[in-house]
Scaffold this active site. Structure first.
Site, PDB file in Angstrom:
ATOM      1  N   LYS A   1       0.838  -1.157  -0.066  1.00 43.55           N
ATOM      2  CA  LYS A   1      -0.028  -0.041   0.100  1.00 43.55           C
ATOM      3  C   LYS A   1       0.810   1.149   0.058  1.00 43.55           C
ATOM      4  O   LYS A   1       1.619   1.421   0.861  1.00 43.55           O
ATOM      5  CB  LYS A   1      -1.032  -0.092   1.221  1.00 43.55           C
ATOM      6  CG  LYS A   1      -1.836   1.222   1.229  1.00 43.55           C
ATOM      7  CD  LYS A   1      -2.613   0.808   2.542  1.00 43.55           C
ATOM      8  CE  LYS A   1      -3.804   1.814   2.607  1.00 43.55           C
ATOM      9  NZ  LYS A   1      -4.782   1.545   3.760  1.00 43.55           N
TER      10      LYS A   1
ATOM     11  N   ASP B   1     -15.243   0.407  10.249  1.00 43.84           N
ATOM     12  CA  ASP B   1     -15.788   0.418   8.860  1.00 43.84           C
ATOM     13  C   ASP B   1     -15.776  -1.046   8.553  1.00 43.84           C
ATOM     14  O   ASP B   1     -15.229  -1.554   7.143  1.00 43.84           O
ATOM     15  CB  ASP B   1     -14.685   1.285   8.267  1.00 43.84           C
ATOM     16  CG  ASP B   1     -15.165   1.347   6.636  1.00 43.84           C
ATOM     17  OD1 ASP B   1     -16.540   1.644   6.670  1.00 43.84           O
ATOM     18  OD2 ASP B   1     -14.339   1.947   5.825  1.00 43.84           O
TER      19      ASP B   1
END
Length: 166
Positions: A15, A108
Site C-alpha cells: 500500500k 468500517d
C-alpha cells in the site's frame, strides 16, 4: 501493488501512500492505523509485515489477500449457502472479537474490507484499519465514521455510541 517480499519470498501487497497530499490530521490517522496494525496478530486479520517511511511516501508491506474481497464474491455469486455463510461469519467474528480484546474497534467493517486469504476462498482476513480507534470499557465514542450503508443507527443519528457494540 503486488510485490514479492525480499526476505520471505512471499507475495505481498504494498500500500503506497503519498504523504505530500495528506493533511496533518490525515497523516495522524495514517500513523494511528500503522500502530494498530503493528499491534494486531490474528489469523483473521491482514498482517502488516513492514513499514518503509520516506520523505514523500509511506509504504505498508501487507499480507496479500489474493482471493479478492467478500463484496466481489457476493456480487459474482449472488448468495452463499447458510453453512458457508456461517463459516465465514464465524471467522469475521473471531477477528473482530480479538480486536475488541485488544481495545480496538474497526469502525468500517463491510464486505469490501474482508478479503479471502487465497483462491480457495475458505479463509477470510479483515483489512483496512484506517477508521479504527482505541476504546476504554464504559466510555462512549462520538465520531461519526464508517460507511453509511453499514453504520449502526446511533452512529447515523450522531449519538454517542459504544464502539464494540456499534
Amino acid at each position: 501493488k503486488l510485490a514479492q517480499h525480499v526476505i520471505s519470498k512471499q507475495r505481498v501487497a504494498v500500500k503506497i501512500i503519498d504523504k505530500v497530499k495528506l493533511k496533518p490530521d490525515e497523516l495522524q490517522h495514517l500513523h494511528h492505523e500503522v500502530r494498530v496494525m503493528k499491534l494486531i496478530r490474528h489469523p483473521g486479520v491482514v498482517r502488516l509485515y513492514q513499514v518503509v517511511d520516506t520523505i514523500k511516501h509511506l509504504y505498508l508491506i501487507l499480507e496479500l489477500g489474493s482471493g479478492g474481497d467478500l463484496y466481489e464474491h457476493i456480487m459474482a455469486k449472488g448468495a452463499y449457502s447458510e453453512s458457508r455463510s456461517r463459516r465465514l461469519f464465524h471467522q469475521i467474528v473471531a477477528a473482530v472479537s480479538y480486536c475488541h480484546q485488544h481495545k480496538i474497534v474497526h469502525r468500517d467493517l463491510k464486505p469490501e474490507n474482508v478479503v479471502f486469504k487465497d483462491e480457495s476462498c475458505e479463509h477470510i482476513k479483515v483489512t483496512d484499519f484506517g477508521l479504527s480507534n482505541n476504546f476504554n470499557d464504559g466510555e462512549m465514542m462520538q465520531t461519526m465514521c464508517g460507511s453509511l450503508c453499514y453504520s449502526a443507527p446511533e452512529v447515523l443519528l450522531s449519538e454517542p455510541y459504544d464502539g464494540p457494540a456499534a
